[in-house]
Design an enzyme around this catalytic site. Structure first.
Site, PDB file in Angstrom:
ATOM      1  CB  ALA A  66      -0.918  -0.005   1.217  1.00  0.00           C
ATOM      2  N   GLY A 111       0.111  -5.091   0.998  1.00  0.00           N
ATOM      3  CA  GLY A 111      -1.124  -5.188   0.232  1.00  0.00           C
ATOM      4  C   GLY A 111      -0.971  -5.957  -1.070  1.00  0.00           C
ATOM      5  CD  GLU A 114      -2.710  -7.539   3.378  1.00  0.00           C
ATOM      6  OE1 GLU A 114      -3.068  -7.667   4.566  1.00  0.00           O
ATOM      7  OE2 GLU A 114      -2.468  -6.438   2.858  1.00  0.00           O
ATOM      8  CD  GLU A 134       1.851  -5.206   5.926  1.00  0.00           C
ATOM      9  OE1 GLU A 134       1.038  -5.264   4.983  1.00  0.00           O
ATOM     10  OE2 GLU A 134       2.716  -6.085   6.125  1.00  0.00           O
TER      11      GLU A 134
END
Length: 261
Positions: A66, A111, A114, A134
């Site tokens: 992200a 992300g 994911e 993260e």
């Protein structure tokens, strides 16, 4: 809709969804997520599309995560809304009737990892690096990583990867059953993804959709309930035109022409 951050190509019933922010290593920001959501919805409802391949633009990254620059200024409410937007996309991919293949080239972090985990099949190039960094940024995976990784490779492995924030190679990801096959380079990666997509597109869309439903729903049931669910879906397929066409073609020794009905 005209897209600024993704590219859509459709060839012979196969849709290529290319995330294209190469200068930002294809990082996911709010605009990219909105475009992804719209594109996936359109592809799901496009009767000419039978399989979708998601990949990243360039050779360096599938999706590097992200967008940290955007997240830096978020408060708790904005961050939760951002996560829920990601969750909508992850859930939608999982529930789509059409199979989705992730062709992971380069970095698939946060992300991006994911997004790949949400797909039905993952192929990776040798230069792929996957992981959840993260915790090194003071946060945790927020687009389903804590839930989907554990369902693929178990609690202990998921704990190690998420708690350490380390990256793993494509070969290690294959050993952990995250990746189906490791390919030499991006050209080989895309050839493999397309080969598999074509095989899927040749088959009954109804049969494939029901099988995907059985797998994803049944994994959260006990075995007895899952078997009952499978038999119900199996029976329902005998009310479809695809079943009649597929079996008739087999008996008549001809190629089946499925219409997804």
């Amino acid at each position: 809709m005209e897209y600024k951050n993704i590219i859509i190509k459709i060839e012979d019933s196969i849709a290529f969804l290319i995330i294209s922010r190469p200068k930002a290593l294809n990082a996911l920001n709010s605009d990219v997520l909105s475009e992804l959501e719209c594109a996936l919805y359109d592809l799901e409802n496009n009767n000419d599309v039978k399989c979708i391949i998601i990949t990243g633009d360039g050779d360096k990254a599938f999706v590097a995560g992200a967008d940290i620059k955007e997240m830096l200024g978020m408060d708790a409410i904005a961050a939760a809304a951002f996560a829920k937007k990601g969750h909508r996309i992850i859930r939608f991919i999982r529930k789509m009737q059409k199979p989705v293949i992730a062709a992971v080239n380069g970095y698939a972090l946060g992300g991006g990892f994911e997004l790949a985990l949400a797909c039905d099949i993952i192929y990776a190039s040798e230069n792929a690096k996957l992981g959840f960094p993260e915790v090194t940024l003071g946060i945790m995976p927020g687009f389903g990583g804590t839930q989907n990784l554990v369902r693929v490779c178990g609690e202990k492995v998921a704990n190690e990867l998420i708690f350490t924030g380390k990256m793993i190679s494509a070969v290690r990801a294959k050993e952990l059953n995250v990746v189906c096959e490791v390919l030499k380079d991006k050209d080989s990666l895309m050839e493999k993804a397309l080969e598999t997509a074509k095989k899927i597109a040749f088959n009954s869309p109804k049969g494939v959709a029901f099988a995907k439903n059985a797998i994803l729903t049944g994994v959260n049931m006990n075995l007895s309930e899952a078997l009952d669910y499978e038999s119900t879906l199996f029976g329902l397929l005998f009310n479809t035109e695809d079943q009649k066409e597929g079996m008739s073609a087999f008996v008549e020794k001809r190629k089946a022409e499925f219409k997804g009905k």
